[in-house]
Design an enzyme around this catalytic site. Sequence first.
Site, PDB file in Angstrom:
ATOM      1  N   GLU A 166      59.039  -2.460  36.257  1.00  0.00           N
ATOM      2  CA  GLU A 166      59.679  -1.551  37.222  1.00  0.00           C
ATOM      3  C   GLU A 166      58.684  -0.625  37.923  1.00  0.00           C
ATOM      4  O   GLU A 166      58.855   0.589  37.936  1.00  0.00           O
ATOM      5  CB  GLU A 166      60.811  -0.774  36.533  1.00  0.00           C
ATOM      6  N   ASN A 207      57.668  -7.323  36.077  1.00  0.00           N
ATOM      7  CA  ASN A 207      59.109  -7.508  35.868  1.00  0.00           C
ATOM      8  C   ASN A 207      59.857  -6.364  36.536  1.00  0.00           C
ATOM      9  O   ASN A 207      59.453  -5.202  36.438  1.00  0.00           O
ATOM     10  CB  ASN A 207      59.339  -7.486  34.335  1.00  0.00           C
ATOM     11  N   HIS A 243      69.968  -7.931  36.871  1.00  0.00           N
ATOM     12  CA  HIS A 243      71.135  -7.129  36.463  1.00  0.00           C
ATOM     13  C   HIS A 243      72.049  -7.050  37.695  1.00  0.00           C
ATOM     14  O   HIS A 243      71.888  -6.187  38.551  1.00  0.00           O
ATOM     15  CB  HIS A 243      70.697  -5.718  36.037  1.00  0.00           C
ATOM     16  N   GLU A 272      66.584 -10.730  32.467  1.00  0.00           N
ATOM     17  CA  GLU A 272      67.528  -9.784  31.836  1.00  0.00           C
ATOM     18  C   GLU A 272      68.921  -9.948  32.430  1.00  0.00           C
ATOM     19  O   GLU A 272      69.592  -8.963  32.782  1.00  0.00           O
ATOM     20  CB  GLU A 272      67.049  -8.333  32.051  1.00  0.00           C
ATOM     21  N   ASP A 274      72.581 -10.126  33.530  1.00  0.00           N
ATOM     22  CA  ASP A 274      73.997  -9.820  33.267  1.00  0.00           C
ATOM     23  C   ASP A 274      74.693  -9.611  34.603  1.00  0.00           C
ATOM     24  O   ASP A 274      74.044  -9.358  35.620  1.00  0.00           O
ATOM     25  CB  ASP A 274      74.205  -8.641  32.288  1.00  0.00           C
TER      26      ASP A 274
HETATM   27  O1  G3I Z   1      66.880   5.339  19.158  1.00  0.00           O
HETATM   28  C1  G3I Z   1      67.985   6.215  19.450  1.00  0.00           C
HETATM   29  C2  G3I Z   1      68.754   6.518  18.201  1.00  0.00           C
HETATM   30  O2  G3I Z   1      67.919   7.217  17.325  1.00  0.00           O
HETATM   31  C3  G3I Z   1      69.996   7.320  18.570  1.00  0.00           C
HETATM   32  O3  G3I Z   1      70.788   7.508  17.433  1.00  0.00           O
HETATM   33  C4  G3I Z   1      70.820   6.606  19.630  1.00  0.00           C
HETATM   34  C5  G3I Z   1      72.015   7.419  20.109  1.00  0.00           C
HETATM   35  O4  G3I Z   1      72.356   7.129  21.432  1.00  0.00           O
HETATM   36  O5  G3I Z   1      70.002   6.352  20.745  1.00  0.00           O
HETATM   37  C6  G3I Z   1      68.890   5.526  20.453  1.00  0.00           C
HETATM   38  O6  G3I Z   1      68.181   5.285  21.634  1.00  0.00           O
HETATM   39  C7  G3I Z   1      68.758   4.376  22.554  1.00  0.00           C
HETATM   40  C8  G3I Z   1      67.806   3.211  22.756  1.00  0.00           C
HETATM   41  O7  G3I Z   1      68.315   2.336  23.739  1.00  0.00           O
HETATM   42  C9  G3I Z   1      67.568   2.415  21.466  1.00  0.00           C
HETATM   43  O8  G3I Z   1      68.776   1.901  20.983  1.00  0.00           O
HETATM   44  C10 G3I Z   1      69.005   5.087  23.858  1.00  0.00           C
HETATM   45  O9  G3I Z   1      69.995   6.085  23.706  1.00  0.00           O
HETATM   46  C11 G3I Z   1      69.423   4.104  24.929  1.00  0.00           C
HETATM   47  O10 G3I Z   1      69.441   4.760  26.175  1.00  0.00           O
HETATM   48  C12 G3I Z   1      68.451   2.948  25.007  1.00  0.00           C
HETATM   49  O11 G3I Z   1      68.938   2.026  25.980  1.00  0.00           O
HETATM   50  C13 G3I Z   1      68.076   0.972  26.315  1.00  0.00           C
HETATM   51  C14 G3I Z   1      67.620   1.110  27.766  1.00  0.00           C
HETATM   52  O12 G3I Z   1      66.832  -0.018  28.106  1.00  0.00           O
HETATM   53  C15 G3I Z   1      66.811   2.359  28.012  1.00  0.00           C
HETATM   54  O13 G3I Z   1      66.565   2.459  29.385  1.00  0.00           O
HETATM   55  C16 G3I Z   1      68.854  -0.310  26.158  1.00  0.00           C
HETATM   56  O14 G3I Z   1      69.184  -0.504  24.791  1.00  0.00           O
HETATM   57  C17 G3I Z   1      68.027  -1.490  26.669  1.00  0.00           C
HETATM   58  O15 G3I Z   1      68.820  -2.650  26.666  1.00  0.00           O
HETATM   59  C18 G3I Z   1      67.581  -1.196  28.086  1.00  0.00           C
HETATM   60  O16 G3I Z   1      66.825  -2.271  28.565  1.00  0.00           O
HETATM   61  C19 G3I Z   1      66.289  -2.139  29.883  1.00  0.00           C
HETATM   62  C20 G3I Z   1      65.023  -2.954  29.918  1.00  0.00           C
HETATM   63  O17 G3I Z   1      64.147  -2.541  28.915  1.00  0.00           O
HETATM   64  C21 G3I Z   1      64.345  -2.876  31.284  1.00  0.00           C
HETATM   65  N1  G3I Z   1      65.256  -3.241  32.331  1.00  0.00           N
HETATM   66  C22 G3I Z   1      66.532  -2.521  32.339  1.00  0.00           C
HETATM   67  C23 G3I Z   1      67.217  -2.668  30.978  1.00  0.00           C
HETATM   68  C24 G3I Z   1      68.566  -2.003  31.005  1.00  0.00           C
HETATM   69  O18 G3I Z   1      68.430  -0.615  31.137  1.00  0.00           O
END
Ligand code: G3I
Length: 354
Positions: A166, A207, A243, A272, A274
């Site tokens: 990004e 990416n 996405h 990725e 969806d």
């Molecule tokens: O690790 C914490 C945990 O300690 C806490 O209890 C919990 C409560 O919400 O949050 C956890 O962190 C989360 C993290 O994923 C790990 O699970 C964050 O809140 C959450 O925002 C984060 O989301 C991820 C997101 O990237 C962040 O931008 C998604 O799972 C993940 O699928 C997503 O993936 C991205 C790609 O890397 C890049 N392209 C876009 C894609 C979708 O956003």
Amino acid sequence: MPRTRTRLALAGAVAAALLLGGIATGPAAQADERHGEERTLAELAQRHGRYFGSATDNPELVDAPYTALLGSEFDQITPGNGMKWYATEPQQGVFDFSQGDEIVDLARANRQKVRGHTLVWHSQLPEWLTAREWTAPELRAVLKKHVQTVVRHYRGKVFAWDVVNEAFNEDGTYRETIFYRTLGPGYIADTLRWAHQADPHVKLYLNDYNIEGIGPKSDAYHRLAKELKAQRVPLHGIGLQAHLALQYGYPATLEDNLRRFARLGLDTALTEVDVRMQLPATEEKLALQAEWYRDLTAACLAVRRCVGITLWDYTDRYSWIPGFFPGEGAALPWDEDLRPKPAYFALRGALGEN
Ligand code: G3I
């Protein structure tokens, strides 16, 4: 090769329906039908020389029905979070590969390949990195150490890396990240070179999202990729996250876009995928979604350098969408109860089942 699932009941029903319909179904035809029904998405994709994968995330791996499908239907997985900077270098110089290793071990057990995701991104950075100012030489050293340590650790274990994720804004200008601000645009070429030194065999990708169709943002990647190739910087592919959202329309220039990157000598991948929608999901929306899944698969199959497709997890149970886009969801080919949706059957059709 992933384990083959048996869908004998379904195959039997298909054969019975054919018999009732008066269509000749000798034992061979029935066996063909049954065999076709048994093939996984991965097996269908392999017949085209492609992989078919899914993202996954460590907390989900305690869900046995979920991991069973993950291990059987797909031949590639991507860690959704476990290899990101905040996870792999939570303190400066202290590396933690436990989450990424868990995904790699799972993939090995299921004979799947792994896409490394991601080395350099403005999001999900550890606080030690974002909480202070760095001079250019300091940040360069930090970046090089991170990239080379992580790539070296996963050498021979991942087939590709999303090296920089990004990097551009929607209008094709560089995103003002900590790396761009401090190091200038050359951080991308430098990172690719460092990654290549650490693992000369792994495929290196840039990416991004919203670069499926031809437009200012994908043009920026095309321009940059051309420059990098001319400078012999090790860049091997462009990852189109895909996405997609029903309300914004299908990226009709996807196939042309894949082709123009192929003409630069680059691989592409849908990394990725969806297709979200405004909830509630209706039959019409699910049917349109299925068409989009079919069309994006057909576009990838039409371009030889498009090497594979990865869903951003495969089930609505673990989709990131509802958490990020309130009121939207139902984006994946399996629903929250792990039941296949029309999109799943559309994927099978696009991959040439039978
Ligand atoms: O690790 C914490 C945990 O300690 C806490 O209890 C919990 C409560 O919400 O949050 C956890 O962190 C989360 C993290 O994923 C790990 O699970 C964050 O809140 C959450 O925002 C984060 O989301 C991820 C997101 O990237 C962040 O931008 C998604 O799972 C993940 O699928 C997503 O993936 C991205 C790609 O890397 C890049 N392209 C876009 C894609 C979708 O956003």
